[in-house]
Design an enzyme around this catalytic site. Structure first.
Site, PDB file in Angstrom:
ATOM      1  N   TYR A   4       5.640  10.858  19.768  1.00 17.34           N
ATOM      2  CA  TYR A   4       6.082   9.702  18.988  1.00 17.34           C
ATOM      3  C   TYR A   4       6.129   8.464  19.885  1.00 17.34           C
ATOM      4  CZ  TYR A   4       9.081   6.856  15.914  1.00 17.34           C
ATOM      5  OH  TYR A   4       9.601   5.854  15.122  1.00 17.34           O
ATOM      6  N   THR A   7      17.547   5.460   6.266  1.00 14.79           N
ATOM      7  CA  THR A   7      16.412   5.570   5.353  1.00 14.79           C
ATOM      8  C   THR A   7      16.095   7.052   5.164  1.00 14.79           C
ATOM      9  OG1 THR A   7      14.734   5.555   7.082  1.00 14.79           O
ATOM     10  CG2 THR A   7      15.517   3.414   6.309  1.00 14.79           C
ATOM     11  N   ASN A  58       3.709  -1.409   8.629  1.00  8.49           N
ATOM     12  CA  ASN A  58       4.931  -0.620   8.555  1.00  8.49           C
ATOM     13  C   ASN A  58       4.693   0.881   8.449  1.00  8.49           C
ATOM     14  OD1 ASN A  58       7.860  -0.051   7.666  1.00  8.49           O
ATOM     15  ND2 ASN A  58       6.692   0.562   5.865  1.00  8.49           N
ATOM     16  N   THR A  89       0.839  -1.193   0.000  1.00  9.28           N
ATOM     17  CA  THR A  89       0.000   0.000   0.000  1.00  9.28           C
ATOM     18  C   THR A  89       0.874   1.244   0.000  1.00  9.28           C
ATOM     19  OG1 THR A  89      -0.199   0.410   2.398  1.00  9.28           O
ATOM     20  CG2 THR A  89      -1.655  -1.267   1.420  1.00  9.28           C
ATOM     21  N   SER A 105       7.819  -1.601  14.819  1.00  8.32           N
ATOM     22  CA  SER A 105       7.788  -0.633  15.907  1.00  8.32           C
ATOM     23  C   SER A 105       9.118   0.111  15.911  1.00  8.32           C
ATOM     24  CB  SER A 105       7.516  -1.335  17.237  1.00  8.32           C
ATOM     25  OG  SER A 105       7.430  -0.411  18.303  1.00  8.32           O
ATOM     26  N   ASP A 119      -4.395   5.676   2.778  1.00  6.05           N
ATOM     27  CA  ASP A 119      -3.975   6.550   3.872  1.00  6.05           C
ATOM     28  C   ASP A 119      -4.412   5.836   5.139  1.00  6.05           C
ATOM     29  OD1 ASP A 119      -3.783   8.407   5.929  1.00  6.05           O
ATOM     30  OD2 ASP A 119      -4.285  10.101   4.646  1.00  6.05           O
ATOM     31  N   LYS A 145       4.195   4.654  19.787  1.00  6.27           N
ATOM     32  CA  LYS A 145       4.981   3.414  19.760  1.00  6.27           C
ATOM     33  C   LYS A 145       4.763   2.568  21.008  1.00  6.27           C
ATOM     34  CE  LYS A 145       6.954   3.771  15.741  1.00  6.27           C
ATOM     35  NZ  LYS A 145       6.589   2.818  14.666  1.00  6.27           N
TER      36      LYS A 145
END
Length: 284
Positions: free
Chosen positions: A148, A183, A83, A32, A134, A56, A152
């Site tokens: 954040y 990344t 993810n 996706t 995670s 989304d 998590k």
């Protein structure tokens, strides 16, 4: 033996690495993306082995539609990888209400909804694996990332409890705990609150460097993806998969620190237990 994987957020980062490696070895991938056209190269290269859904993850009704469509068109899906997500950094009061809600909806509620949407299909087919990407940020907390961490830490509790709920159906759950990886996270997947001068020079302000400074990170996303793929073949499934020396060091330090605060309270904690001789028998 080839497998079929469902992966949210395959346009970049670990999701993209997973899709590329799985497709290259011959597996099928249902991926996706939020932005259409971002993975046209994978569609051109792998054809009908790469199923693509526009999603989304904050659109909870759409999550169910896309998951249902993937199972409906592909049949059995062996592994569901949750993810999609991003980082919101800044002190709690530096972030707007809208940023707070979007962060929690994406990283926590969207993950929960993806798992919930997949469960009826996994039960019907007699099992499968859910892999939640995670972070060490789900085990250790630092100033400047409170919202954040909220997402998590929430998803850690949900997935750990879920593992016990779905084990009778042959469904296993793994939490992946990567550290910092090279990344695009610090670019396209990282957002900051509006800096307040009150926090200048405080621990919460340290996170501001991530957006504007090339901070060296130890993790290799290709190696992270390979470890995640390998974990899907492990029986029983690892409850947590710690990836990266920084993740291991951060997680173990946080857990030791937590125990160091809790263990000295053993006697005091017991002081609030009810006295056995004053317990009322509900049958009398």
């Amino acid at each position: 033996m080839t497998k079929t994987w469902f992966i949210t957020g395959v346009n970049s980062g670990i999701g993209r690495e997973l899709a590329e490696q799985l497709l290259a070895r011959g597996d099928r991938v249902a991926g996706t993306v939020r932005r259409q056209g971002s993975v046209d190269d994978l569609r051109d290269t792998y054809g009908d082995r790469f199923w693509l859904g526009h999603l989304d993850i904050t659109d909870l009704a759409r999550v169910r539609e896309v998951v249902d469509a993937a199972f409906g068109e592909l049949g059995r899906i062996d592994v569901v990888v949750i993810n999609a997500g991003y980082g919101l950094f800044g002190a709690a009061e530096e972030c707007t209400d809208e940023q707070m809600v979007h962060q929690i909806t994406t990283n926590l509620i969207g993950s929960i909804q993806t798992a919930r949407a997949a469960l009826p299909h996994l039960r019907a087919q007699g099992g499968g694996r859910i892999i939640q990407i995670s972070s060490v940020a789900g085990l250790a907390a630092h100033p400047g990332a409170s919202l954040y961490h909220a997402g998590k830490w929430g998803v850690e509790g949900f997935m750990e409890a879920l593992a016990g709920e779905v084990a009778p159906f042959g469904i296993e759950v793994t939490l992946v705990e990567p550290g910092g990886a090279r990344t695009s996270f610090a670019g396209s997947s990282l957002r900051l609150g509006r800096p307040l001068a009150a926090y200048d020079g405080t621990p919460a302000a340290a996170v501001r460097v991530f957006k504007d400074t090339a901070v060296p990170l130890p993790g290799d996303p290709a190696k992270v993806a390979a470890k995640v793929i390998d974990s899907a073949a492990q029986r029983p499934a690892p409850m947590r998969l710690v990836l990266g020396s920084d993740s291991y060091q951060g997680a173990t330090a946080a857990l030791r620190n937590r125990l160091a605060h809790i263990e000295p309270q053993r006697a005091g904690a017991a002081e609030t237990d009810a006295d056995t001789d004053t317990t009322t028998d509900a049958t009398t």
